[in-house]
Design a protein around this motif. Structure first.
Motif, PDB file in Angstrom:
ATOM      1  N   GLY A   1       0.802  -1.222   0.000  1.00 53.59           N
ATOM      2  CA  GLY A   1       0.000   0.000   0.000  1.00 53.59           C
ATOM      3  C   GLY A   1       0.831   1.267   0.000  1.00 53.59           C
ATOM      4  N   HIS A   2       2.007   1.201  -0.585  1.00 54.78           N
ATOM      5  CA  HIS A   2       2.899   2.365  -0.611  1.00 54.78           C
ATOM      6  C   HIS A   2       2.222   3.596  -1.205  1.00 54.78           C
ATOM      7  CE1 HIS A   2       6.589   4.707  -0.990  1.00 54.78           C
ATOM      8  NE2 HIS A   2       6.265   4.947  -2.250  1.00 54.78           N
ATOM      9  N   TRP A   3       1.412   3.406  -2.221  1.00 54.14           N
ATOM     10  CA  TRP A   3       0.749   4.534  -2.877  1.00 54.14           C
ATOM     11  C   TRP A   3      -0.711   4.666  -2.439  1.00 54.14           C
ATOM     12  CZ3 TRP A   3       3.860   1.436  -6.415  1.00 54.14           C
ATOM     13  CH2 TRP A   3       5.080   2.052  -6.722  1.00 54.14           C
ATOM     14  N   SER A   4      -1.043   4.194  -1.243  1.00 51.55           N
ATOM     15  CA  SER A   4      -2.434   4.253  -0.782  1.00 51.55           C
ATOM     16  C   SER A   4      -2.931   5.692  -0.622  1.00 51.55           C
ATOM     17  CB  SER A   4      -2.605   3.492   0.542  1.00 51.55           C
ATOM     18  OG  SER A   4      -1.797   4.060   1.549  1.00 51.55           O
ATOM     19  N   ASN A   5      -2.012   6.625  -0.375  1.00 52.87           N
ATOM     20  CA  ASN A   5      -2.413   8.033  -0.278  1.00 52.87           C
ATOM     21  C   ASN A   5      -2.451   8.711  -1.647  1.00 52.87           C
ATOM     22  OD1 ASN A   5       0.328   8.039  -0.690  1.00 52.87           O
ATOM     23  ND2 ASN A   5       0.742   9.692   0.752  1.00 52.87           N
ATOM     24  N   ASP A   6      -2.111   7.959  -2.693  1.00 51.95           N
ATOM     25  CA  ASP A   6      -2.126   8.464  -4.064  1.00 51.95           C
ATOM     26  C   ASP A   6      -2.682   7.359  -4.969  1.00 51.95           C
ATOM     27  OD1 ASP A   6      -1.682   9.779  -6.462  1.00 51.95           O
ATOM     28  OD2 ASP A   6       0.459  10.169  -6.098  1.00 51.95           O
ATOM     29  N   PRO A   7      -3.987   7.085  -4.844  1.00 53.80           N
ATOM     30  CA  PRO A   7      -4.574   5.949  -5.574  1.00 53.80           C
ATOM     31  C   PRO A   7      -4.440   6.055  -7.090  1.00 53.80           C
ATOM     32  CG  PRO A   7      -6.279   7.236  -4.459  1.00 53.80           C
ATOM     33  CD  PRO A   7      -4.953   7.784  -4.022  1.00 53.80           C
ATOM     34  N   GLU A   8      -4.405   7.255  -7.613  1.00 56.61           N
ATOM     35  CA  GLU A   8      -4.240   7.417  -9.060  1.00 56.61           C
ATOM     36  C   GLU A   8      -2.865   6.887  -9.496  1.00 56.61           C
ATOM     37  OE1 GLU A   8      -4.902  10.849 -12.483  1.00 56.61           O
ATOM     38  OE2 GLU A   8      -5.155  11.360 -10.370  1.00 56.61           O
ATOM     39  N   HIS A   9      -1.857   7.124  -8.669  1.00 53.61           N
ATOM     40  CA  HIS A   9      -0.528   6.633  -9.006  1.00 53.61           C
ATOM     41  C   HIS A   9      -0.435   5.119  -8.801  1.00 53.61           C
ATOM     42  CE1 HIS A   9       3.411   7.723 -10.397  1.00 53.61           C
ATOM     43  NE2 HIS A   9       3.964   6.959  -9.468  1.00 53.61           N
ATOM     44  N   ALA A  10      -1.113   4.620  -7.789  1.00 53.65           N
ATOM     45  CA  ALA A  10      -1.149   3.166  -7.583  1.00 53.65           C
ATOM     46  C   ALA A  10      -1.757   2.481  -8.804  1.00 53.65           C
ATOM     47  CB  ALA A  10      -1.938   2.832  -6.320  1.00 53.65           C
ATOM     48  N   ALA A  11      -2.851   3.038  -9.314  1.00 54.57           N
ATOM     49  CA  ALA A  11      -3.489   2.472 -10.508  1.00 54.57           C
ATOM     50  C   ALA A  11      -2.558   2.566 -11.712  1.00 54.57           C
ATOM     51  CB  ALA A  11      -4.806   3.195 -10.790  1.00 54.57           C
ATOM     52  N   PHE A  12      -1.825   3.661 -11.818  1.00 51.12           N
ATOM     53  CA  PHE A  12      -0.864   3.832 -12.897  1.00 51.12           C
ATOM     54  C   PHE A  12       0.223   2.761 -12.820  1.00 51.12           C
ATOM     55  CE2 PHE A  12       3.176   5.628 -14.409  1.00 51.12           C
ATOM     56  CZ  PHE A  12       2.843   6.013 -15.694  1.00 51.12           C
ATOM     57  N   ALA A  13       0.744   2.524 -11.612  1.00 52.90           N
ATOM     58  CA  ALA A  13       1.788   1.512 -11.426  1.00 52.90           C
ATOM     59  C   ALA A  13       1.262   0.124 -11.781  1.00 52.90           C
ATOM     60  CB  ALA A  13       2.309   1.548  -9.992  1.00 52.90           C
ATOM     61  N   GLU A  14       0.049  -0.175 -11.347  1.00 51.01           N
ATOM     62  CA  GLU A  14      -0.558  -1.471 -11.669  1.00 51.01           C
ATOM     63  C   GLU A  14      -0.742  -1.629 -13.175  1.00 51.01           C
ATOM     64  OE1 GLU A  14      -4.197  -1.875  -9.460  1.00 51.01           O
ATOM     65  OE2 GLU A  14      -3.134  -2.035  -7.554  1.00 51.01           O
ATOM     66  N   ALA A  15      -1.215  -0.586 -13.814  1.00 49.11           N
ATOM     67  CA  ALA A  15      -1.417  -0.630 -15.267  1.00 49.11           C
ATOM     68  C   ALA A  15      -0.087  -0.809 -15.990  1.00 49.11           C
ATOM     69  CB  ALA A  15      -2.126   0.636 -15.749  1.00 49.11           C
ATOM     70  N   PHE A  16       0.955  -0.167 -15.489  1.00 55.07           N
ATOM     71  CA  PHE A  16       2.260  -0.297 -16.131  1.00 55.07           C
ATOM     72  C   PHE A  16       2.794  -1.721 -15.985  1.00 55.07           C
ATOM     73  CE2 PHE A  16       6.895   0.136 -16.465  1.00 55.07           C
ATOM     74  CZ  PHE A  16       6.953   0.589 -17.774  1.00 55.07           C
ATOM     75  N   LEU A  17       2.611  -2.317 -14.809  1.00 59.22           N
ATOM     76  CA  LEU A  17       3.045  -3.704 -14.624  1.00 59.22           C
ATOM     77  C   LEU A  17       2.281  -4.643 -15.564  1.00 59.22           C
ATOM     78  CD1 LEU A  17       3.492  -3.962 -10.752  1.00 59.22           C
ATOM     79  CD2 LEU A  17       5.279  -3.753 -12.495  1.00 59.22           C
ATOM     80  N   SER A  18       0.999  -4.383 -15.743  1.00 53.75           N
ATOM     81  CA  SER A  18       0.196  -5.193 -16.685  1.00 53.75           C
ATOM     82  C   SER A  18       0.713  -5.009 -18.106  1.00 53.75           C
ATOM     83  CB  SER A  18      -1.274  -4.803 -16.625  1.00 53.75           C
ATOM     84  OG  SER A  18      -1.809  -5.134 -15.372  1.00 53.75           O
ATOM     85  N   TYR A  19       1.053  -3.793 -18.461  1.00 48.39           N
ATOM     86  CA  TYR A  19       1.610  -3.505 -19.783  1.00 48.39           C
ATOM     87  C   TYR A  19       2.910  -4.296 -19.992  1.00 48.39           C
ATOM     88  CZ  TYR A  19       4.571  -0.937 -23.078  1.00 48.39           C
ATOM     89  OH  TYR A  19       5.444  -0.615 -24.093  1.00 48.39           O
ATOM     90  N   LEU A  20       3.775  -4.336 -18.970  1.00 45.13           N
ATOM     91  CA  LEU A  20       5.032  -5.067 -19.096  1.00 45.13           C
ATOM     92  C   LEU A  20       4.789  -6.557 -19.325  1.00 45.13           C
ATOM     93  CD1 LEU A  20       7.336  -3.476 -16.366  1.00 45.13           C
ATOM     94  CD2 LEU A  20       7.439  -3.169 -18.853  1.00 45.13           C
ATOM     95  N   LYS A  21       3.796  -7.097 -18.650  1.00 44.76           N
ATOM     96  CA  LYS A  21       3.483  -8.514 -18.812  1.00 44.76           C
ATOM     97  C   LYS A  21       2.969  -8.821 -20.224  1.00 44.76           C
ATOM     98  CE  LYS A  21       2.355  -9.500 -13.957  1.00 44.76           C
ATOM     99  NZ  LYS A  21       3.684  -9.358 -13.515  1.00 44.76           N
ATOM    100  N   SER A  22       2.391  -7.824 -20.877  1.00 42.29           N
ATOM    101  CA  SER A  22       1.826  -8.033 -22.218  1.00 42.29           C
ATOM    102  C   SER A  22       2.894  -7.983 -23.312  1.00 42.29           C
ATOM    103  CB  SER A  22       0.747  -7.002 -22.516  1.00 42.29           C
ATOM    104  OG  SER A  22       1.315  -5.718 -22.747  1.00 42.29           O
ATOM    105  N   LEU A  23       4.080  -7.522 -22.961  1.00 42.34           N
ATOM    106  CA  LEU A  23       5.158  -7.403 -23.974  1.00 42.34           C
ATOM    107  C   LEU A  23       5.714  -8.763 -24.354  1.00 42.34           C
ATOM    108  CD1 LEU A  23       7.129  -4.292 -22.692  1.00 42.34           C
ATOM    109  CD2 LEU A  23       5.420  -4.401 -24.484  1.00 42.34           C
TER     110      LEU A  23
END
Length: 167
Positions: free
Chosen positions: A145-167
């Motif tokens: 929950g490192h980005w729990s105070n910045d949920p928009e950034h947490a979602a961005f990080a999650e989306a980026f990890l998903s993007y990496l898995k799709s490569l």
């Protein structure tokens, strides 16, 4: 008694100063994260670079500010059309990013920044050796929950990890 009140007042002031400094740092970091997201989503890093250059002038010893500025400059290299300019900018700013990470090892924000750079630079630059480590740091940060105070950034990080898995 007066000395005791003075001592308590001084301690209270010091504690309040530290709280205000921590809140100011967190507000700045939230702003820097938003600048990075915007630069990533629009492929226009100039506003981020200008803001981060100003932030670094205000806090020249801040590894975090140096890391964010380095990434903005590395993103500007991608926007350049001249390959020689791209390489020169990469060679100038990649060591600055790595120095920031060395100064703050295991920091999730810096790991995410470097992960983004590593995922997008040409393979010929051989700058992908820390991808697995950085990905693990980001995944652990999300789990904690490192980005729990910045949920928009947490979602961005999650989306980026998903993007990496799709490569």
């Amino acid at each position: 008694m007066a000395r005791c009140i003075t001592l308590v007042s001084c301690l209270g002031f010091m504690l309040l100063s530290e709280i205000v400094e921590a809140q100011t740092h967190e507000t700045q970091l939230t702003t820097w994260r938003a600048l990075y997201r915007q630069a990533s989503e629009t492929n226009q890093a100039k506003p981020m670079a200008l803001s981060m250059d100003s932030a670094r002038q205000q806090r020249p010893d801040s590894s975090m500010a140096n890391g964010f500025l380095a990434v903005a400059e590395l993103m500007l290299a991608e926007e350049s059309w001249n390959p020689v300019d791209k390489l020169a900018r990469f060679n100038t700013w990649q060591p600055v990013l790595d120095a920031a990470i060395k100064a703050m090892p295991g920091d999730p924000d810096l790991a995410l920044l470097r992960l983004g750079v590593q995922a997008h630079v040409p393979a010929i630059l051989n700058y992908d050796q820390d991808m697995a480590k950085d990905e693990a740091v980001v995944m652990q940060a999300l789990a904690r929950g490192h980005w729990s105070n910045d949920p928009e950034h947490a979602a961005f990080a999650e989306a980026f990890l998903s993007y990496l898995k799709s490569l």
